[in-house]
Write a protein that holds these residues in place. Sequence first.
Motif, mmCIF file in Angstrom:
data_model
loop_
_atom_site.group_PDB
_atom_site.id
_atom_site.type_symbol
_atom_site.label_atom_id
_atom_site.label_comp_id
_atom_site.label_asym_id
_atom_site.label_seq_id
_atom_site.Cartn_x
_atom_site.Cartn_y
_atom_site.Cartn_z
ATOM 1 N N UNK B 148 7.795 4.047 -6.581
ATOM 2 C CA UNK B 148 6.721 4.647 -5.861
ATOM 3 C C UNK B 148 6.620 3.886 -4.280
ATOM 4 N N UNK B 149 7.004 2.526 -4.309
ATOM 5 C CA UNK B 149 6.942 2.042 -3.023
ATOM 6 C C UNK B 149 8.111 2.103 -2.274
ATOM 7 N N UNK B 150 9.323 2.278 -2.993
ATOM 8 C CA UNK B 150 10.554 2.819 -2.122
ATOM 9 C C UNK B 150 10.440 4.249 -1.676
ATOM 10 N N UNK B 151 9.690 5.111 -2.414
ATOM 11 C CA UNK B 151 9.654 6.477 -2.162
ATOM 12 C C UNK B 151 8.747 6.497 -0.656
ATOM 13 N N UNK B 152 7.705 5.584 -0.535
ATOM 14 C CA UNK B 152 6.930 5.508 0.359
ATOM 15 C C UNK B 152 7.550 5.200 1.880
ATOM 16 N N UNK B 356 14.957 -2.265 -6.314
ATOM 17 C CA UNK B 356 14.618 -3.574 -6.441
ATOM 18 C C UNK B 356 13.007 -3.809 -7.184
ATOM 19 N N UNK B 357 12.132 -3.022 -6.247
ATOM 20 C CA UNK B 357 10.805 -3.233 -6.723
ATOM 21 C C UNK B 357 10.535 -2.863 -8.115
ATOM 22 N N UNK B 358 9.781 -3.771 -8.832
ATOM 23 C CA UNK B 358 9.341 -3.593 -10.031
ATOM 24 C C UNK B 358 7.760 -3.620 -9.994
ATOM 25 N N UNK B 359 7.191 -2.957 -10.849
ATOM 26 C CA UNK B 359 5.711 -2.697 -10.648
ATOM 27 C C UNK B 359 4.958 -2.418 -12.140
ATOM 28 N N UNK B 360 4.521 -1.329 -12.208
ATOM 29 C CA UNK B 360 3.629 -1.096 -13.277
ATOM 30 C C UNK B 360 4.308 -1.271 -14.500
#
Lengths: 151, 530
Positions: B148-152, B356-360
């Motif tokens: 999600x963060x990357x898509x943003x 890279x971003x990990x999240x939920x």
Amino acid sequence: MNLRKVLSVDTIALDLKSDTKDGIIEEMIDLLMAAGKIRDLKDKKEALRVVLERERKMSTGMQNGIAIPHGKTDRVDNLVAAVALKKSGVDFGSLDGQPSRIFVMTLSPDTRTGPHIQFLAEISRQLNDPAVRDRILQAERPEDVLDILSS
Amino acid sequence: MLRLVLQLAVIFIAARLGGFVFSRWLKIPSVLGELCSGLLIGPYALGGMNIRGLGTLFPGTGDVLAVSPELYGFATIASILLLFLSGLESDLTLFARYSTVGIAVGVGGVIVSFIGGAWAAVLFRVAPSFSSPAALFLGVVSTATSVGITARILADKRKMDSPEGVTILAAAVLDDVLGIVLLAVVVAISRIQTAGGHVDWGDVGRICAKAVGFWIVFTAIGLLSARRITSVLKRLRSMEIITSIAFGLALLMAGLMEMAGLALIIGAYVTGLALSRTDVAHAIQNQLHGMYNMLVPVFFCVMGMLVNFAELKPVILFGLVYSIIAVAAKLIGCGLPAFLMNFNRLGAKRIGLGMVPRGEVALIVAGIGLSTGSIQHDVFGAAVMMTLLTTLLAPPLLAHSFDHRSGVRHRAEPSMEEIKTISLDFPSTDIASFMFSRLAQTFRNEEFFVYRLGPDVQTYQIRKDDMVFTLTQEGDSVQLSAPAKYEHVARFILLEELLTMQDLAKSFERMHNLDGMKSDLLKGVFDADE
């Protein structure tokens, strides 16, 4: 996009008679009517009006002798299309000032969705190829035009 | 119940304010703000303090799970919603188109991350062996990318359709699937071990076969029946009802999967994935938006609240190393396959950073580990730390890496083709935004699937078959990006819409009763005598 779904031999004319822009458009609408794509004279009048109205805003005569007169009206239920040739060319007020020789007309319903503009875009792209244009202009039968466009 | 209400009151407000401060002032993804609010108000920090006359808001439970089961229930429902939506947003068509490079990047990233995470745990003696629950959980926690963060960022930089963009989005679909299947395997192995049993390779094989088998069977049934189910549901003629039923199905599947010994979120994800191919997918996403906005901050906040600072101290160094390994694992695991498949070093770096971003999913997995007793507070803390750091580090690095340079090598595949951008400037922002929404509607009328990338992003992604366009508005200009192959379609649609707009403007000018209409509006409104 399958052109054969929309085009058929009875909506292809190889030799238009008229020498004027309005005449060409009317002849092509007559062709659509003869093929049963336009129901009656009232619908025909309306179809003519919307196509001329669109031409008034900006000519659909593009480069290299191609013109794509079109209009939107709910007098048709689905996209209908005709292809016609005027080998000697007609002044269509085209972008490059060249006389137009290959005409693609579409009528599409105003309030129903569908790939209407996309159809025009796709067919114009095919006609952008000089070899395709030459083959169409040399076609002897409507079937040939259909074969060239759907290959 | 009174305490739960008060707890939720504080969580709702704190999570949202935290998110606001982080995104607006610090320019950091808002989920981090929600997570940090949780750290601050949790039972191990402010929430554990005894306020005179009022008592303790978050008293702690004496259990590993420091919040009440009711509150954890809210977080669990939120995690089901998150995974249902993440399945629903999956783009299987895009995945199919870029499957070769998508599979290579996705699998590479998952394998390297899993091994890296578990290896770090053993190396720092956080876990006794590679096959112990703590090592396995730390492995799984570091696999799942939160795209999600990357898509943003891709949307902001208009790189959604770039070769790197589509590769990241395609790989993320597989990454989710693999991460969730791995979770199922790890949960099953840990259950046996926590119960004191011994797991041999035969057990591992059996568990893997069961997890993958369940996964394939349910996904296949879902994909095959989804259209039939939605066509029946559509007879109800209400998107609200359809959405509730769809979410109900997600909860049902979640429960069934849990009963089968897998995990709740697997059922939620599978249901979302099955529905993602139906034409109501986008409408369901829209309908769930409000619930998402309310519940998801609660999830991140509660996850933050579970971090026990006292237990975290001895593993801070480990947490740092684990985070660095998690970053390196995706850079190598995703970047290397990309580099071997037509991307240059810059392109490979962008893809690696994007993953890279990990999240939920990382937090959900860690939460499951904690609540089942498979991992302890130290490991959970390290997992939260890794989530925080990767989500913090990746966005600026990724945004910085996108400049004008190309990320593909010269001998580009035909699918990695050139993107043409057509830009139209209008006299004012109002006209541009009017044109922007008109164009979106025109594409819908042409039977394209049009969806907005986010509520506050002026970007639409427009798709039909293999045509992908991006429509954006920036101030008084509107831009349409199209693959060179379909530029003609984009140009025709823009032209026809421009002509319609011209007509509209003229007919408005010609409205002969406009003056009458204007004066009628005020007539009698301000004529009061004394």
